[in-house]
Write a protein that holds these residues in place. Structure first.
Motif, PDB file in Angstrom:
ATOM      1  N   TYR A   1      -1.161  -3.467  -4.003  1.00  0.00           N
ATOM      2  CA  TYR A   1      -0.366  -3.744  -5.199  1.00  0.00           C
ATOM      3  C   TYR A   1       0.489  -4.981  -4.986  1.00  0.00           C
ATOM      4  CZ  TYR A   1       3.185  -3.223  -8.831  1.00  0.00           C
ATOM      5  OH  TYR A   1       4.032  -3.448  -9.886  1.00  0.00           O
TER       6      TYR A   1
ATOM      7  N   ASP B   1       0.864  -1.183   0.000  1.00  0.00           N
ATOM      8  CA  ASP B   1       0.000   0.000   0.000  1.00  0.00           C
ATOM      9  C   ASP B   1       0.904   1.237   0.000  1.00  0.00           C
ATOM     10  OD1 ASP B   1      -1.778   2.059   0.333  1.00  0.00           O
ATOM     11  OD2 ASP B   1      -2.634   1.322   2.221  1.00  0.00           O
TER      12      ASP B   1
ATOM     13  N   SER C   1      -0.459   4.254  -1.401  1.00  0.00           N
ATOM     14  CA  SER C   1      -1.388   5.314  -1.790  1.00  0.00           C
ATOM     15  C   SER C   1      -1.089   6.647  -1.089  1.00  0.00           C
ATOM     16  CB  SER C   1      -2.826   4.894  -1.504  1.00  0.00           C
ATOM     17  OG  SER C   1      -2.992   4.571  -0.126  1.00  0.00           O
TER      18      SER C   1
ATOM     19  N   ASN D   1      -4.289   0.524  -8.914  1.00  0.00           N
ATOM     20  CA  ASN D   1      -4.497   0.093  -7.533  1.00  0.00           C
ATOM     21  C   ASN D   1      -3.223   0.302  -6.731  1.00  0.00           C
ATOM     22  OD1 ASN D   1      -5.225  -1.077  -5.151  1.00  0.00           O
ATOM     23  ND2 ASN D   1      -5.698  -3.103  -6.005  1.00  0.00           N
TER      24      ASN D   1
END
Length: 615
Positions: free
Chosen positions: A490, A452, A454, A486
């Motif tokens: 990932y 992650d 993000s 995404n």
């Protein structure tokens, strides 16, 4: 033979005797007109200034007529016409370039007239108040080029200029008048190269007005002339009425005596019956000097109320006029070489611009490029050039690009102050960004690991204008294609994995990257063993050990320090039985101790602790 002068004298004395009555009667009109002027124009008129300039083989003429059947001082009763006619007679080869209609009269204005039965409304209006009487007067302007071009030579009639309701009032002051005029600019290839200027406004005397005619460039004063469109001049009022050009008194006798310049005359038709208006042209060869860039008009009058509406000058002026415009330029990200497209013109000129006229290109105050015009530019011609400039290191990212043609003044021009153009340039540079660390996740052995990242979308940016996208390779990041959608879950089959980050602002982008890595996280020891076969805690389980630390060694000891079990990645978890090499037996309930060797470079020291066994 003395009847008319005596009558004039009587009229003038009557005006003086009735002055107080006139002023009282006009106070109300003056009040309402002030309100009108606050909306439309200045109380004191509009200064005469340059309206239009023509450079080339041009000349001009006047066409017009009065609406006064007699000079207003001689009218037995106040009378005015609503239409009148005049004839345009151009020579063969004269081609009409522009035509401008002016009409004027007493009052605040009639702005709906006809020219040859075509409805005309003004493009501009002028107004003024006679200070001695408080009475308003007006003038209007309309560009009627298309109408006059289509009609050509012939009779022109202005109609529907209706001032009849005002004439009785203005007659008391002897300023009842109306009239119209066309200023016609024409071109003829047989003419010399001239500069023709049209100035307009509405200024009046008495007692004196001074008008500065600028934007001149006199190269040759041969056949230099100046024309006046004026209103309300009286033939028999010549009290200190003088016209000066550059301080020299001028006249055109017998039509225009030096002491009575505005006397109801038309120099084109040689008429002295253009009552209360003037269309006069003077030769000023001896009043204008070669090299002059301006001229001063001074009009004095001790009594006559004269309004100047338009002035036209024509001087021989055979010169080029180089101008330049920056048309386009191309910026690329982090590139300091800029292709610039620009055009050099010789538009408002009266002579060709020589080839090899120099061109200078500046970034700020630093010269970064030079060029020359490749060929002679004729009158009205231009040439477009493209040149790549390289910016030296000292030029900032925001600078002024300036192009100057004929900077050294090698070419004498009509106007030396219009040779440059400039453009503010903001270079495209990669946006700044924050460095971001690699992302590490715990090794799950044979299980897949998801990442992650993000939060990096916000962490990497430095302004709210930036946008962020992630890519699996540098090529996609550079092109801005195939971005990772995404970023919260990932997966990559191969690790470590480099992720590329594209940061864009409004005009450029930057690329950075970070790595996705696995690390062997410390194992989690569950130190309660309930070896009763119920499927819960039946063995000594250490999470994150097997298939991660594949070379581990684990030893279990009882409270007296005797080894009761040992194992590695190839043996099952301890189930509470003592291994003696001959057989096995169940270990008694109680507290045991373990020593765990991970045999990993990140964990050089053994881990130890206790566990509790029950059955």
């Amino acid at each position: 033979m003395f009847f008319i002068p005596q009558r004039v004298l009587v009229c003038k004395y009557l005006v003086l005797l009735t002055k107080k009555v006139v002023l009282l009667r006009t106070k109300l009109l003056y009040f309402f007109y002030l309100i009108f002027l606050m909306i439309s124009s200045s109380v004191f008129g509009q200064n005469v200034s340059l309206y239009r300039q023509f450079n080339g083989r041009y000349d001009f003429t006047f066409v017009g007529n009065t609406l006064n059947p007699l000079e207003n001082s001689y009218q037995p009763v106040p009378t005015i016409l609503t239409s009148s006619s005049a004839t345009l007679s151009l020579n063969s080869g004269d081609v009409i370039e522009n035509a401008y209609l002016y009409w004027a009269g007493s009052g605040t204005g009639d702005f709906n007239v006809k020219l040859n039965n075509v409805d005309i409304v003004p493009d501009r209006t002028f107004s003024i108040i006679q200070t001695s009487s408080g009475l308003p007067h007006f003038s209007a302007f309309s560009d009627v080029t298309s109408l006059v071009q289509s009609s050509g030579n012939g009779t022109y009639t202005l109609s529907d200029l209706d001032l009849t309701s005002l004439i009785a009032e203005y007659y008391n002051n002897r300023t009842n008048f109306g009239g119209w005029a066309l200023i016609v600019v024409y071109k003829n290839n047989a003419l010399p190269l001239n500069q023709l200027n049209i100035y307009d406004g509405l200024q009046a005397v008495p007692n004196e007005i001074n008008i500065l005619l600028d934007n001149l460039n006199v190269i040759d004063n041969q056949d230099a002339k100046i024309g006046f469109l004026a209103w309300e001049g009286d033939e028999n009022i010549r009290v200190s009425e003088n016209l000066f050009i550059n301080s020299a008194l001028i006249g055109n006798p017998p039509l225009n005596p030096a002491n009575n310049a505005f006397n109801g005359t038309n120099s084109i038709t040689n008429s002295s019956q253009l009552y209360n208006m003037d269309l006069d042209i003077y030769n000023v060869e001896n009043n204008i000097r070669i090299g002059d860039t301006e001229a001063t008009i001074r009009l004095t009058s001790g009594q006559d109320f004269v309004m100047i509406n338009a002035i036209v000058t024509k001087f021989n002026s055979q010169l080029p006029d180089a101008t330049v415009s920056i048309d386009d330029y191309t910026l690329d990200c982090n590139v300091r070489e800029i292709p610039v497209t620009f055009t050099v013109y010789n538009l408002d000129s009266t002579n060709p611009l020589p080839a090899n006229t120099n061109i200078s290109i500046y970034a700020g105050d630093q010269l970064v490029g030079t060029n020359t015009t490749p060929a002679i530019l004729g009158i009205g011609e231009s040439v477009t050039l493209t040149q790549t400039i390289t910016l030296p290191p000292g030029i900032p990212n925001t600078f002024t690009l300036q192009i100057i043609v004929d900077e050294n003044g090698a070419v004498t021009e009509l106007l030396e102050t219009n040779n440059e153009d400039f453009q503010i340039i903001n270079l495209m540079v990669s946006p700044s960004f924050n460095n971001i660390p690699e992302v590490e996740a715990c090794n799950l052995g044979l299980e897949p690991v998801y990442f992650d990242f993000s939060a990096y979308e916000e962490a990497v940016t430095t302004t709210s204008f930036q946008t962020v996208t992630f890519y699996e390779n540098l090529s996609d990041a550079t092109l801005g294609i195939n971005n990772i959608v995404n970023t919260t879950n990932y997966y990559s089959a191969s690790l470590p994995k480099e992720i590329f980050v594209r940061i864009e602002d409004r005009n450029c982008f930057a690329i950075t990257s970070f790595f996705l890595k696995l690390k062997n996280c410390p194992p989690i020891v569950y130190n309660a063993v309930s070896a009763n076969g119920d499927g819960m805690n039946d063995t000594f389980h250490i999470e994150g050990l097997r298939d991660v630390f594949v070379n581990f060694k684990l030893y279990v000891y009882n409270r007296w320090g005797k080894e009761v079990w040992q194992g590695d990645n190839s043996t099952p978890e301890w189930d509470g039985y003592i291994k003696d090499g001959i057989g096995s037996k169940q270990a008694p309930d109680g507290t045991y101790f373990y020593i765990l060797y991970l045999n990993d470079p990140d964990y050089p020291d053994a881990l130890n602790g206790y566990l509790y066994l029950n059955h």
